[in-house]
Write a protein that holds these residues in place. Structure first.
Motif, PDB file in Angstrom:
ATOM      1  N   ALA A  80       0.645  -1.158   0.047  1.00  0.00           N
ATOM      2  CA  ALA A  80       0.166  -0.068   0.217  1.00  0.00           C
ATOM      3  C   ALA A  80       0.826   1.311  -0.005  1.00  0.00           C
ATOM      4  O   ALA A  80       0.608   2.314  -0.632  1.00  0.00           O
ATOM      5  CB  ALA A  80      -0.976   0.013   1.338  1.00  0.00           C
ATOM      6  N   ILE A  81       2.003   1.272   0.542  1.00  0.00           N
ATOM      7  CA  ILE A  81       3.061   2.431   0.820  1.00  0.00           C
ATOM      8  C   ILE A  81       3.386   2.492  -0.591  1.00  0.00           C
ATOM      9  O   ILE A  81       3.500   3.641  -1.105  1.00  0.00           O
ATOM     10  CB  ILE A  81       3.856   1.980   1.760  1.00  0.00           C
ATOM     11  CG1 ILE A  81       3.325   2.300   3.262  1.00  0.00           C
ATOM     12  CG2 ILE A  81       5.052   3.312   1.617  1.00  0.00           C
ATOM     13  CD1 ILE A  81       4.224   1.859   4.387  1.00  0.00           C
ATOM     14  N   ALA A  82       3.954   1.518  -1.044  1.00  0.00           N
ATOM     15  CA  ALA A  82       4.535   1.415  -2.501  1.00  0.00           C
ATOM     16  C   ALA A  82       3.565   2.184  -3.571  1.00  0.00           C
ATOM     17  O   ALA A  82       3.781   3.019  -4.342  1.00  0.00           O
ATOM     18  CB  ALA A  82       5.105   0.351  -3.051  1.00  0.00           C
ATOM     19  N   GLU A  83       2.084   1.900  -3.603  1.00  0.00           N
ATOM     20  CA  GLU A  83       1.352   2.081  -4.464  1.00  0.00           C
ATOM     21  C   GLU A  83       1.047   3.683  -4.319  1.00  0.00           C
ATOM     22  O   GLU A  83       0.883   4.495  -5.245  1.00  0.00           O
ATOM     23  CB  GLU A  83      -0.179   1.300  -4.179  1.00  0.00           C
ATOM     24  CG  GLU A  83      -1.124   1.840  -4.766  1.00  0.00           C
ATOM     25  CD  GLU A  83      -1.127   1.655  -6.383  1.00  0.00           C
ATOM     26  OE1 GLU A  83      -1.866   2.395  -7.282  1.00  0.00           O
ATOM     27  OE2 GLU A  83      -0.485   0.552  -6.797  1.00  0.00           O
ATOM     28  N   ALA A  84       0.830   4.038  -3.010  1.00  0.00           N
ATOM     29  CA  ALA A  84       0.804   5.600  -2.688  1.00  0.00           C
ATOM     30  C   ALA A  84       1.933   6.329  -3.160  1.00  0.00           C
ATOM     31  O   ALA A  84       1.700   7.333  -3.392  1.00  0.00           O
ATOM     32  CB  ALA A  84       0.414   5.780  -0.917  1.00  0.00           C
TER      33      ALA A  84
ATOM     34  N   ASP B  43       3.472  13.200  -5.227  1.00  0.00           N
ATOM     35  CA  ASP B  43       3.544  14.197  -4.186  1.00  0.00           C
ATOM     36  C   ASP B  43       2.910  13.572  -2.972  1.00  0.00           C
ATOM     37  O   ASP B  43       1.844  13.484  -2.541  1.00  0.00           O
ATOM     38  CB  ASP B  43       2.861  15.439  -4.518  1.00  0.00           C
ATOM     39  CG  ASP B  43       3.106  16.454  -3.446  1.00  0.00           C
ATOM     40  OD1 ASP B  43       4.092  16.396  -2.543  1.00  0.00           O
ATOM     41  OD2 ASP B  43       2.343  17.645  -3.492  1.00  0.00           O
ATOM     42  N   LEU B  44       4.130  13.410  -2.068  1.00  0.00           N
ATOM     43  CA  LEU B  44       3.809  12.849  -0.799  1.00  0.00           C
ATOM     44  C   LEU B  44       3.072  13.646   0.301  1.00  0.00           C
ATOM     45  O   LEU B  44       2.609  13.377   1.307  1.00  0.00           O
ATOM     46  CB  LEU B  44       4.739  11.983  -0.097  1.00  0.00           C
ATOM     47  CG  LEU B  44       5.406  10.843  -1.035  1.00  0.00           C
ATOM     48  CD1 LEU B  44       6.674  10.069  -0.482  1.00  0.00           C
ATOM     49  CD2 LEU B  44       4.419   9.836  -1.364  1.00  0.00           C
ATOM     50  N   SER B  45       3.416  14.995  -0.035  1.00  0.00           N
ATOM     51  CA  SER B  45       2.816  16.039   1.125  1.00  0.00           C
ATOM     52  C   SER B  45       1.620  16.113   1.226  1.00  0.00           C
ATOM     53  O   SER B  45       0.915  16.349   2.168  1.00  0.00           O
ATOM     54  CB  SER B  45       3.645  17.476   0.741  1.00  0.00           C
ATOM     55  OG  SER B  45       3.113  17.724  -0.289  1.00  0.00           O
ATOM     56  N   GLU B  46       0.659  15.755   0.244  1.00  0.00           N
ATOM     57  CA  GLU B  46      -0.811  15.718   0.179  1.00  0.00           C
ATOM     58  C   GLU B  46      -1.351  14.686  -0.236  1.00  0.00           C
ATOM     59  O   GLU B  46      -2.609  14.526  -1.009  1.00  0.00           O
ATOM     60  CB  GLU B  46      -1.354  16.863  -0.622  1.00  0.00           C
ATOM     61  CG  GLU B  46      -0.591  18.326  -0.469  1.00  0.00           C
ATOM     62  CD  GLU B  46      -1.418  19.578  -1.391  1.00  0.00           C
ATOM     63  OE1 GLU B  46      -1.992  19.197  -1.990  1.00  0.00           O
ATOM     64  OE2 GLU B  46      -0.783  20.675  -0.992  1.00  0.00           O
ATOM     65  N   ASN B  47      -0.647  13.415   0.041  1.00  0.00           N
ATOM     66  CA  ASN B  47      -1.128  12.195  -0.103  1.00  0.00           C
ATOM     67  C   ASN B  47      -1.897  11.329   0.808  1.00  0.00           C
ATOM     68  O   ASN B  47      -1.118  10.788   1.691  1.00  0.00           O
ATOM     69  CB  ASN B  47       0.006  11.435  -0.835  1.00  0.00           C
ATOM     70  CG  ASN B  47      -0.330   9.943  -1.459  1.00  0.00           C
ATOM     71  OD1 ASN B  47      -1.289   9.361  -1.213  1.00  0.00           O
ATOM     72  ND2 ASN B  47       0.304   9.607  -2.360  1.00  0.00           N
ATOM     73  N   ALA B  48      -3.236  11.279   1.025  1.00  0.00           N
ATOM     74  CA  ALA B  48      -4.006  10.821   2.296  1.00  0.00           C
ATOM     75  C   ALA B  48      -3.455   9.240   2.261  1.00  0.00           C
ATOM     76  O   ALA B  48      -3.512   8.628   3.266  1.00  0.00           O
ATOM     77  CB  ALA B  48      -5.088  11.119   1.996  1.00  0.00           C
ATOM     78  N   GLU B  49      -3.548   8.587   0.978  1.00  0.00           N
ATOM     79  CA  GLU B  49      -3.318   7.384   0.935  1.00  0.00           C
ATOM     80  C   GLU B  49      -2.108   6.969   1.750  1.00  0.00           C
ATOM     81  O   GLU B  49      -1.956   5.873   2.311  1.00  0.00           O
ATOM     82  CB  GLU B  49      -3.633   6.524  -0.460  1.00  0.00           C
ATOM     83  CG  GLU B  49      -4.772   6.665  -1.070  1.00  0.00           C
ATOM     84  CD  GLU B  49      -4.590   6.412  -2.490  1.00  0.00           C
ATOM     85  OE1 GLU B  49      -3.626   5.975  -3.036  1.00  0.00           O
ATOM     86  OE2 GLU B  49      -5.750   6.464  -3.235  1.00  0.00           O
ATOM     87  N   TYR B  50      -0.781   7.751   1.225  1.00  0.00           N
ATOM     88  CA  TYR B  50       0.237   7.544   1.877  1.00  0.00           C
ATOM     89  C   TYR B  50       0.222   7.738   3.341  1.00  0.00           C
ATOM     90  O   TYR B  50       0.745   6.884   4.120  1.00  0.00           O
ATOM     91  CB  TYR B  50       1.375   8.448   1.206  1.00  0.00           C
ATOM     92  CG  TYR B  50       2.825   8.083   1.877  1.00  0.00           C
ATOM     93  CD1 TYR B  50       3.417   7.236   1.415  1.00  0.00           C
ATOM     94  CD2 TYR B  50       3.276   9.062   2.688  1.00  0.00           C
ATOM     95  CE1 TYR B  50       5.028   6.986   1.842  1.00  0.00           C
ATOM     96  CE2 TYR B  50       4.730   9.109   3.057  1.00  0.00           C
ATOM     97  CZ  TYR B  50       5.429   7.972   2.863  1.00  0.00           C
ATOM     98  OH  TYR B  50       6.668   7.900   3.361  1.00  0.00           O
ATOM     99  N   ASP B  51      -0.257   8.679   3.859  1.00  0.00           N
ATOM    100  CA  ASP B  51      -0.401   9.061   5.218  1.00  0.00           C
ATOM    101  C   ASP B  51      -1.013   7.777   5.988  1.00  0.00           C
ATOM    102  O   ASP B  51      -0.697   7.524   7.183  1.00  0.00           O
ATOM    103  CB  ASP B  51      -1.011  10.054   5.704  1.00  0.00           C
ATOM    104  CG  ASP B  51      -0.195  11.579   5.094  1.00  0.00           C
ATOM    105  OD1 ASP B  51       0.765  11.158   4.885  1.00  0.00           O
ATOM    106  OD2 ASP B  51      -0.902  12.558   4.900  1.00  0.00           O
ATOM    107  N   ALA B  52      -2.243   7.381   5.583  1.00  0.00           N
ATOM    108  CA  ALA B  52      -3.058   6.254   6.167  1.00  0.00           C
ATOM    109  C   ALA B  52      -2.245   5.021   6.035  1.00  0.00           C
ATOM    110  O   ALA B  52      -2.155   4.211   6.973  1.00  0.00           O
ATOM    111  CB  ALA B  52      -4.138   5.997   5.492  1.00  0.00           C
TER     112      ALA B  52
END
Length: 160
Positions: A32-36, A41-50
């Motif tokens: 899931a982290i790799a997909e996100a 842009d990771l700064s506004e990526n809710a999937e990455y944060d979750a």
């Protein structure tokens, strides 16, 4: 280190959960982290944060279970029949009569992680278990409950 008492069944459940976390949940979170990350842009990526939050939870639970299992004192209640001699001890299954309500209940005294009242398993650190430890069939235990003192008569002690 403080030893954590567990029944054989409780230790097995923790081992199964640990195995699932390591072999199923951890790889799923990594994917899931790799997909996100692939979304940019990771700064506004809710999937990455979750996904990172879930990774923290999974890793924390893995560390917690490994710690508990490494400090576990696994007790097989069937081995207690010869040494406990009818006394209420950790792992014992106790049949009680609530003298106030005139009802019968059966509990097994287990570790904190195994306690499940629906299954009739109470924690060794619960007020009722603390009041029962050391008692024999025929003894009466007084339990300090939020509604006042309750009395339970020990009807039977089994090691199953």
């Amino acid at each position: 280190m403080i030893k954590i008492p567990l029944t054989v069944v409780g230790a097995e459940k923790l081992k199964v959960e640990l195995q699932r976390l390591k072999s199923v949940d951890r790889p799923a979170v990594i994917a899931a982290i790799a997909e996100a990350r692939s979304h940019g842009d990771l700064s506004e990526n809710a999937e990455y944060d979750a996904a990172k939050e879930k990774q923290g939870f999974v890793e924390g639970r893995i560390a917690e279970l490994e710690g508990k299992l490494s400090n576990a004192q696994v007790i097989d209640p069937r081995d207690l029949a010869h040494t406990a001699e009818g006394r209420v001890v950790f792992g014992a299954t106790v049949e009680l009569e609530d003298l106030d309500a005139a009802s019968k209940v059966t509990y097994q005294i287990v570790g904190d992680d195994e306690a499940d009242l629906k299954d009739g398993k109470i924690s060794v650190s619960s007020p009722i278990a603390r009041a029962l430890i050391g008692k024999y069939a025929g003894d009466v235990a007084e339990v300090v409950a939020p509604g006042g003192i309750r009395e339970y008569e020990v009807l039977d002690v089994r090691y199953v």
